[in-house]
Design a protein around this motif. Structure first.
Motif, short mmCIF file in Angstrom:
data_model
loop_
_atom_site.label_atom_id
_atom_site.label_comp_id
_atom_site.label_asym_id
_atom_site.label_seq_id
_atom_site.Cartn_x
_atom_site.Cartn_y
_atom_site.Cartn_z
N VAL A 264 0.93 -1.40 0.00
CA VAL A 264 -0.01 -0.12 0.00
C VAL A 264 0.79 1.32 0.06
CG1 VAL A 264 -1.66 1.62 1.15
CG2 VAL A 264 -2.00 -1.13 1.16
N GLU A 265 0.74 2.14 -1.00
CA GLU A 265 1.44 3.37 -1.04
C GLU A 265 0.45 4.50 -0.62
OE1 GLU A 265 4.14 3.10 -4.91
OE2 GLU A 265 1.97 2.60 -5.28
N ILE A 266 -0.78 4.41 -1.03
CA ILE A 266 -1.75 5.68 -0.97
C ILE A 266 -2.89 4.95 -0.16
CG2 ILE A 266 -3.07 7.39 -1.82
CD1 ILE A 266 -1.23 7.31 -4.19
N PRO A 267 -3.12 4.90 1.11
CA PRO A 267 -4.25 4.47 1.85
C PRO A 267 -5.66 5.30 1.35
CG PRO A 267 -2.45 4.93 3.38
CD PRO A 267 -2.05 5.57 2.17
N MET A 268 -6.57 4.56 1.67
CA MET A 268 -7.66 5.08 1.09
C MET A 268 -8.10 6.59 1.81
SD MET A 268 -11.60 3.50 2.10
CE MET A 268 -11.28 1.87 1.07
N TYR A 269 -8.72 7.51 1.30
CA TYR A 269 -9.01 8.86 1.83
C TYR A 269 -7.83 9.71 1.90
CZ TYR A 269 -12.88 6.10 3.54
OH TYR A 269 -14.01 5.14 3.23
N VAL A 270 -6.61 9.27 1.33
CA VAL A 270 -5.32 10.00 1.60
C VAL A 270 -5.20 10.89 0.11
CG1 VAL A 270 -2.89 9.98 1.66
CG2 VAL A 270 -4.38 8.76 3.48
N THR A 271 -4.83 12.29 0.11
CA THR A 271 -4.66 12.81 -1.03
C THR A 271 -3.26 12.80 -1.39
OG1 THR A 271 -4.99 14.86 -0.01
CG2 THR A 271 -7.00 14.01 -0.71
N ALA A 272 -2.23 12.77 -0.57
CA ALA A 272 -0.93 12.88 -0.86
C ALA A 272 -0.60 11.70 -2.10
CB ALA A 272 -0.12 12.86 0.54
#
Length: 468
Positions: A264-272
């Motif tokens: 996982v690089e970008i978790p759900m709800y993260v905009t970065a």
């Protein structure tokens, strides 16, 4: 703390509030707190809404209008900007011209579902009357007495640190005189605006609305280095593996071809926009950057999926699609469609459901769709058809995101090689091919002693790749 949008709205309310609040309930951010005496109690039903409003497209403005209606507002002032409507190349006249008439925003919102009986008032341009120091609708018979103070001019004056003008000698060119006339804005409000625009580059004080300063949702088996989350210095490394890309197995031990390991690089709800760094030793996870070097964020809403990669895969640019597009030179991307946020840097066993083939700026970029084996719906979802049965419309949402997420940055829409997702087996075949390409990248085949084309600058020295 102001954001740029908050500043503008606060100013807008302060400037135009006296003109409009007599009609009905009025939403005010700072005027009732900073204006001497507050709002007129005889004509103001209520002064609410301490939270900032952000200029955006029609959908967001509908949200704001509806929320205010739910709070009791009967009128909503809307101008041309929130309508967010672009011109059409098919227009008979003025092709591609933006629709700037203030009434158009009112027309859009008045017909929106959920607005109910709320009445829309068209934004009316007011100007500063030098004869009585009041913002008002200009008198066309004496236009020389009126000064236009647009949002652009206001921001320029704030950046220049404009001070109050003489009460008896108000210049017609406010920018040249670098002053703000009495009555344009309450003094404390103007001081706040100047403070923001003169120090807007101070990232420790001002945080853009879409870039929350929060602790990242990272996995317990990772460690962070460098700057804070949201800065280009932030680095996430694994405690157990030298490289997220090369050293973690492609699938859990003993599992079949339909199960992969998702990093996982970008978790759900993260905009970065977090990603494994191909050219950095150890391939840690850090934030992607824009062309100007600033941290990159998704702007097309909040991701409703977990995003990452399959380790030990590589989309070799020499791989050509039937349409002739080369692959994007990255590890194979994954969109996890479960119901829970996964942690950044976690290794999640995931069941393959299919894939979508994105054409992104002239490159093939496969997106493997999967669901975590630990998700509450994992036992019911084994294919893309199952996904839409259990979560109706989910595939359409994925397609929409992939095609349009870059439009928020002013770029054209992406396309898909085909609208329908691939089958599970077709997705497995894509993974197998990219794994073989990764083996070539890492020198694990008879014909790959040298670095393949496209791999220049890659960090491949970890034990799982070309390291000892």
């Amino acid at each position: 703390m102001f954001s740029s949008a908050f500043s503008f709205i606060a100013i807008f309310i302060t400037m135009w509030g006296v003109f409009y609040h007599k009609y009905s309930l009025f939403q005010c951010h700072i005027c009732s707190l900073t204006h001497p005496g507050g709002l007129d109690p005889a004509s103001t039903v209520m002064a609410i809404w301490p939270s900032p409003m952000v200029y955006a497209g029609p959908t967001e403005v509908q949200f704001h209008a509806k929320s205010r209606r739910s709070a009791g507002a009967s009128y909503f002032v809307v101008g041309r900007d929130p309508a967010g409507m672009k011109g059409s190349p098919n227009a008979v006249a003025h092709a591609d011209d933006d629709i700037y008439d203030g009434n158009h925003g009112r027309y859009v919102l008045q017909n929106s579902p959920g607005i109910g009986n709320m009445n829309m008032l068209s934004f009316v341009k007011v100007m500063y009357d030098v004869t009585d120091n009041v913002m008002k609708i200009p008198d066309e018979t004496r236009m020389d007495d009126f000064i236009s103070i647009s949002g652009t001019k206001m921001r320029l004056l704030a950046r220049n640190g404009a001070v109050p003008c003489s009460a008896t000698n108000i210049p017609t060119d406010l920018v040249e005189a670098n002053c703000i006339p009495s009555g344009f804005m309450v003094p404390k409000g103007w001081q706040g605006v100047v403070d923001y625009y003169k120090n807007v580059g101070d990232k420790e004080r001002w945080i853009p609305w879409s870039q929350p300063r929060v602790e990242p949702p990272v996995d317990s088996r990772t460690t962070t280095e460098g700057g804070y989350f949201g800065s280009t210095g932030f680095v996430l490394k694994s405690k157990d593996y030298d490289s997220f890309w090369h050293d973690i197995p492609m699938r859990p031990s003993g599992e079949g071809d339909e199960i992969i390991n998702l990093i996982v690089e970008i978790p759900m709800y993260v905009t970065a926009k977090m990603e494994v760094q191909k050219a950095v030793a150890g391939n840690p996870i850090s934030q992607d950057t824009n062309k100007d070097g600033s941290p990159r964020y998704y702007k097309y809403g909040t991701p409703f999926f977990n995003y990452g990669l399959i380790p030990q895969t590589w989309e070799d640019p020499m791989m050509k699609s039937p349409q002739g597009y080369g692959a994007d030179n990255d590890p194979l991307d994954v969109m996890e469609v479960g119901s829970e946020q996964l942690t950044m840097g976690s290794i999640t066993p995931c069941r393959i459901l299919g894939s979508l083939e994105l054409i992104d700026e002239g490159e093939t970029d496969h997106k493997i769709i999967c669901i975590s084996l630990n998700d509450k719906d994992a036992s019911k979802i084994h294919s893309m058809e199952d996904l839409d049965r259990v979560k109706p419309g989910h595939t359409d949402r994925l397609r929409d995101w992939l095609k349009r997420y870059k439009t928020a940055d002013g770029k054209p829409e992406n396309s898909l090689a085909q609208e329908e997702p691939t089958s599970v087996q077709e997705a497995i075949d894509i993974i197998a091919e990219t794994h073989q390409r990764w083996r070539k990248l890492c020198g694990k085949t008879d014909y790959s002693a040298s670095y393949p084309e496209g791999a220049e600058g890659f960090a491949l020295e970890s034990p799982g790749c070309r390291g000892e």
